[in-house]
Motif scaffolding. Structure first.
Motif, mmCIF file in Angstrom:
data_model
loop_
_atom_site.group_PDB
_atom_site.id
_atom_site.type_symbol
_atom_site.label_atom_id
_atom_site.label_comp_id
_atom_site.label_asym_id
_atom_site.label_seq_id
_atom_site.Cartn_x
_atom_site.Cartn_y
_atom_site.Cartn_z
ATOM 1 N N GLY A 19 1.094 -0.626 -0.160
ATOM 2 C CA GLY A 19 0.032 0.053 0.427
ATOM 3 C C GLY A 19 0.836 1.372 0.024
ATOM 4 N N CYS A 20 0.999 2.061 -1.576
ATOM 5 C CA CYS A 20 1.723 2.905 -1.213
ATOM 6 C C CYS A 20 1.344 4.585 -1.537
ATOM 7 C CB CYS A 20 3.378 2.422 -2.454
ATOM 8 S SG CYS A 20 3.992 0.814 -2.365
ATOM 9 N N GLY A 21 0.229 4.526 -1.546
ATOM 10 C CA GLY A 21 -0.600 5.778 -0.540
ATOM 11 C C GLY A 21 0.356 7.007 0.857
ATOM 12 N N GLN A 22 -0.541 7.822 1.497
ATOM 13 C CA GLN A 22 0.042 8.634 1.693
ATOM 14 C C GLN A 22 0.800 8.260 2.719
ATOM 15 O OE1 GLN A 22 0.456 11.880 1.067
ATOM 16 N NE2 GLN A 22 0.703 13.101 3.173
ATOM 17 N N ILE A 23 0.548 7.419 3.949
ATOM 18 C CA ILE A 23 1.102 7.040 4.808
ATOM 19 C C ILE A 23 2.386 5.866 3.956
ATOM 20 C CG2 ILE A 23 -0.999 5.044 5.223
ATOM 21 C CD1 ILE A 23 1.330 7.201 7.701
ATOM 22 N N GLY A 24 1.952 5.099 3.013
ATOM 23 C CA GLY A 24 2.628 3.863 2.880
ATOM 24 C C GLY A 24 4.225 4.508 2.197
ATOM 25 N N SER A 25 3.584 6.010 1.519
ATOM 26 C CA SER A 25 4.723 6.738 1.275
ATOM 27 C C SER A 25 5.767 7.194 2.144
ATOM 28 C CB SER A 25 4.787 7.699 -0.139
ATOM 29 O OG SER A 25 4.049 8.577 0.800
ATOM 30 N N ARG A 26 5.592 7.864 3.577
ATOM 31 C CA ARG A 26 6.208 8.348 4.744
ATOM 32 C C ARG A 26 6.991 6.923 5.109
ATOM 33 N NH1 ARG A 26 5.789 12.901 2.073
ATOM 34 N NH2 ARG A 26 3.717 13.639 1.890
ATOM 35 N N HIS A 27 6.293 5.624 4.929
ATOM 36 C CA HIS A 27 6.952 4.875 5.985
ATOM 37 C C HIS A 27 8.116 4.801 5.095
ATOM 38 C CE1 HIS A 27 4.504 3.107 9.159
ATOM 39 N NE2 HIS A 27 3.503 3.455 8.269
ATOM 40 N N SER A 279 7.194 10.097 8.938
ATOM 41 C CA SER A 279 8.052 10.194 8.301
ATOM 42 C C SER A 279 9.820 10.458 8.830
ATOM 43 C CB SER A 279 8.585 10.620 6.882
ATOM 44 O OG SER A 279 8.130 12.320 7.363
ATOM 45 N N SER A 280 9.294 9.399 10.177
ATOM 46 C CA SER A 280 10.985 10.040 11.011
ATOM 47 C C SER A 280 10.554 9.463 11.882
ATOM 48 C CB SER A 280 10.634 11.772 11.032
ATOM 49 O OG SER A 280 10.344 12.369 12.049
ATOM 50 N N VAL A 281 9.456 8.662 12.016
ATOM 51 C CA VAL A 281 9.626 7.522 13.591
ATOM 52 C C VAL A 281 9.506 5.765 12.598
ATOM 53 C CG1 VAL A 281 7.636 6.511 14.890
ATOM 54 C CG2 VAL A 281 8.177 9.387 14.070
ATOM 55 N N THR A 282 9.196 5.498 11.283
ATOM 56 C CA THR A 282 8.869 4.369 10.805
ATOM 57 C C THR A 282 10.393 3.840 11.256
ATOM 58 O OG1 THR A 282 7.304 5.141 10.089
ATOM 59 C CG2 THR A 282 8.217 3.051 9.256
ATOM 60 N N HIS A 283 11.591 3.570 10.868
ATOM 61 C CA HIS A 283 12.834 3.468 11.179
ATOM 62 C C HIS A 283 13.295 2.802 12.671
ATOM 63 C CE1 HIS A 283 13.961 7.441 11.537
ATOM 64 N NE2 HIS A 283 15.450 7.206 12.225
ATOM 65 N N ARG A 284 12.654 3.964 13.316
ATOM 66 C CA ARG A 284 13.084 3.625 14.642
ATOM 67 C C ARG A 284 12.152 2.191 14.756
ATOM 68 N NH1 ARG A 284 15.805 8.082 16.656
ATOM 69 N NH2 ARG A 284 15.534 9.751 15.257
ATOM 70 N N ILE A 285 11.146 1.760 14.430
ATOM 71 C CA ILE A 285 10.428 0.859 14.941
ATOM 72 C C ILE A 285 10.999 -0.528 14.440
ATOM 73 C CG2 ILE A 285 7.951 -0.018 15.239
ATOM 74 C CD1 ILE A 285 6.893 2.829 14.519
ATOM 75 N N VAL A 286 11.066 -0.624 13.102
ATOM 76 C CA VAL A 286 11.597 -1.378 12.359
ATOM 77 C C VAL A 286 12.894 -2.029 13.788
ATOM 78 C CG1 VAL A 286 12.607 -2.050 10.137
ATOM 79 C CG2 VAL A 286 10.513 -0.657 10.215
#
Length: 332
Positions: A19-27, A279-286
């Motif tokens: 799913g590459c919509g708005q939120i997917g692109s921010r991930h 866009s500055s959070v997902t990498h920390r979760i992963v």
């Protein structure tokens, strides 16, 4: 077949964004900051959505990221199991997306967007699939894991006879309620919850085509007699306000549209916090998942419980008052 072998002979971290919509692109933008070498597979039927997501990624990453992005693939093309699957489609598609994913791949971790699903039975089916495949699954109800909200938690002191009223105009009673239910749940030790009463005043078309939002009031209580009231009224969308009483002391929060959290304690002291974008959070979760095998997001089982508190309220209103007769409740 696609492979993901690192240049030093070590296997790259493998991540899929479905799913590459708005939120997917921010991930995807956030994953540009991931410290490990990784390959990210973008899964979406829309070539345009994948291109926009990739362009946004490049805006952040440039040529410096250790992330490889694969745009031209399907889930079945991926060689070997994923480390992390992020399912950021709409609620209408998410159940099918998860089933399709698990038919051909078994990620170690899944991160799902809310609102999870439109049908009550889908929650149990997905729970069974997760258990069968031994996948640690989390839901992106980010409030409880956010630094600013956590800092506020410590400033409230020991929780006793907690009452929280969340109120504002058009803040998304259906799509965003689970964020605040989880924060209340987190603060009060995840006791049993129940709907004390609810009044839906109106349903209206969401900004997202094909979906509904609501004005109304939902009262939730736990078995310790702590209380949460959610109020969304008609009007110009702006800040979301939190009136908090803990152990007889009053506190106030304001979550602004400018991503600021303003806290006022019982003595009138005010503290401002910045709320980071996805866009500055997902990498920390992963990163946390890969290193510690857990993260700050709520686990699927508890999130499912929270979703199923409120889903029947919205479903019943649409069927009784709006004549909705299709399968599922169109909220996302």
């Amino acid at each position: 077949m696609l492979t993901a072998e690192g240049q030093r002979g070590n296997r790259m971290v493998k991540i899929a964004i479905i799913g590459c919509g708005q939120i997917g692109s921010r991930h995807l933008q956030s994953l540009s900051f991931l410290e490990e070498e990784a390959i990210v597979y973008l899964i979406d039927p829309s070539v345009e959505s994948k291109k926009i997501s990739y362009d946004r990624f490049l805006d952040i990453a440039g040529d410096s990221s250790s992330i490889t992005v694969e745009l031209n693939c399907n889930i079945e093309d991926i060689d070997g199991n994923l480390d992390v699957a992020i399912v950021s489609t709409s609620s209408f598609d998410r159940f099918k997306n998860i089933k399709d994913l698990l038919n051909c791949n078994h990620p170690k971790y899944m991160i799902l967007e809310k609102f999870l699903f439109q049908k009550e039975e889908d929650y149990e089916t997905v729970a069974s699939l997760i258990s069968k495949n031994n996948i640690k699954t989390y839901v992106n109800q980010w409030v409880s894991g956010n630094y600013a909200f956590n800092r506020v938690s410590s400033l409230l002191g020991k929780i006793y006879n907690l009452e929280i009223t969340v109120h504002g105009n058009d803040w998304g009673l259906s799509c965003n309620s689970v964020h605040f239910i989880d924060y209340f749940d987190f603060l009060t030790g995840r006791a049993d919850l129940k709907i004390e009463k609810s009044t839906i005043d109106a349903a209206y078309r969401s900004k997202r085509m094909g979906y509904y939002e609501f004005h109304g009031v939902i009262d939730i209580v736990n078995n310790n007699k702590d209380k949460l009231k959610l109020i969304s009224s008609s009007g110009n969308c702006g800040s979301i306000f939190f009136d908090i009483i803990n152990n007889g002391k009053k506190f106030y929060l304001e979550l602004t549209q400018g991503s600021q959290l303003i806290f006022k304690d019982c003595n009138g002291n005010v503290v401002n916090y910045h709320i980071p974008y996805q866009s500055s959070v997902t990498h920390r979760i992963v990163q946390d998942l890969l290193i510690t095998n857990e993260c700050s997001l709520v686990e699927y089982s508890r999130s499912s419980y929270q979703h199923n508190l409120v889903l029947p309220i919205f479903d019943k209103y649409l069927r009784d008052k709006e004549g909705w007769c299709d399968s599922g409740c169109p909220i996302t």
